[in-house]
Design a protein around this motif. Structure first.
Motif, PDB file in Angstrom:
ATOM      1  N   ASP A  90      66.515 108.765  36.104  1.00  0.00           N
ATOM      2  CA  ASP A  90      65.897 108.017  34.823  1.00  0.00           C
ATOM      3  C   ASP A  90      65.061 107.233  35.234  1.00  0.00           C
ATOM      4  N   GLY A 127      60.967 110.744  30.256  1.00  0.00           N
ATOM      5  CA  GLY A 127      61.469 109.529  30.931  1.00  0.00           C
ATOM      6  C   GLY A 127      62.465 109.887  32.045  1.00  0.00           C
ATOM      7  N   ASP A 128      62.406 111.271  32.458  1.00  0.00           N
ATOM      8  CA  ASP A 128      63.255 111.546  33.659  1.00  0.00           C
ATOM      9  C   ASP A 128      62.235 112.337  34.616  1.00  0.00           C
ATOM     10  N   LEU A 156      59.413 101.772  33.572  1.00  0.00           N
ATOM     11  CA  LEU A 156      58.325 102.131  32.567  1.00  0.00           C
ATOM     12  C   LEU A 156      57.798 100.776  31.745  1.00  0.00           C
ATOM     13  N   ARG A 157      56.649 100.489  32.013  1.00  0.00           N
ATOM     14  CA  ARG A 157      56.107  99.330  31.015  1.00  0.00           C
ATOM     15  C   ARG A 157      54.714  99.787  30.567  1.00  0.00           C
ATOM     16  N   ARG A 173      63.087 105.504  33.081  1.00  0.00           N
ATOM     17  CA  ARG A 173      62.695 104.610  31.671  1.00  0.00           C
ATOM     18  C   ARG A 173      62.887 103.293  32.111  1.00  0.00           C
TER      19      ARG A 173
END
Length: 187
Positions: free
Chosen positions: A135, A89-90, A140-141, A137
């Motif tokens: 980051d 996620g990073d 993101l989907r 996150r």
């Protein structure tokens, strides 16, 4: 645009007691004159580093580098006094520019780290070295591609080259579209 397909099992490989690395392009002991780069993309390595191990301090110059953890913790340190640990996620970017020393170590003493290491040749040489982590996150989907790197600030991360990187987790059998950002004539 010319279509190029290189199957994963055709990549080069470096296997050491602490590192299992798969190379898309010529790198380390893997040499394939047909696979030196793809446009400005010079390195695309899929690395697995054992617990407590890693790439000790070494120099880079005039290269744009992005690291994307896929599992575990990745610890970065450099001669500009940046020190960070990133995880899934990073992402991190580093412009080596006029020169920088850095290390990439497994941030865990018990679990391996897996990450993508990507090098891009910069558009302009001898820029000041720089490091950033992000980051991603919030972008993101499921079943969508998220733009994570661009040259123009349209993504969380920026690189000093006309490159765009997207990432996504796509379910098996699901189809999605992708928009090219510019003409790739000559690539």
């Amino acid at each position: 645009m010319k279509k190029v397909i290189d199957k994963a099992e055709s990549r080069g490989r470096a296997l050491y007691d602490w590192l299992d690395s798969h190379h898309t392009f010529s790198f380390d002991t893997y040499y394939n004159p047909r696979r030196m780069n793809f446009g400005a993309l010079r390195v695309l390595n899929d690395d697995r580093v054992e617990a407590g191990k890693g790439f000790g301090t070494h120099p880079h110059k005039n290269m744009e580098i992005i690291s994307i953890p896929l599992k575990g913790k990745l610890k970065h340190g450099d001669s500009n006094k940046n020190s960070r640990t990133i995880t899934i996620g990073d992402i991190q970017t580093m412009s080596a520019g006029t020169g920088i020393y850095h290390s990439e170590m497994n941030g865990s003493d018990t679990e391996p780290v897996e990450f993508l290491q990507i090098w891009v040749m910069p558009e302009k040489l001898n820029t000041p070295p720089a490091y950033r982590d992000y980051d991603i996150r919030p972008f993101l989907r499921k079943n969508e591609l998220a733009l994570i790197v661009s040259p123009d600030g349209d993504a969380p991360a920026k690189m000093l080259q006309q490159t765009w990187f997207s990432i996504g987790e796509i379910e098996a059998g699901k189809k999605i579209g992708y928009h090219m950002h510019q003409s790739h004539a000559g690539v």
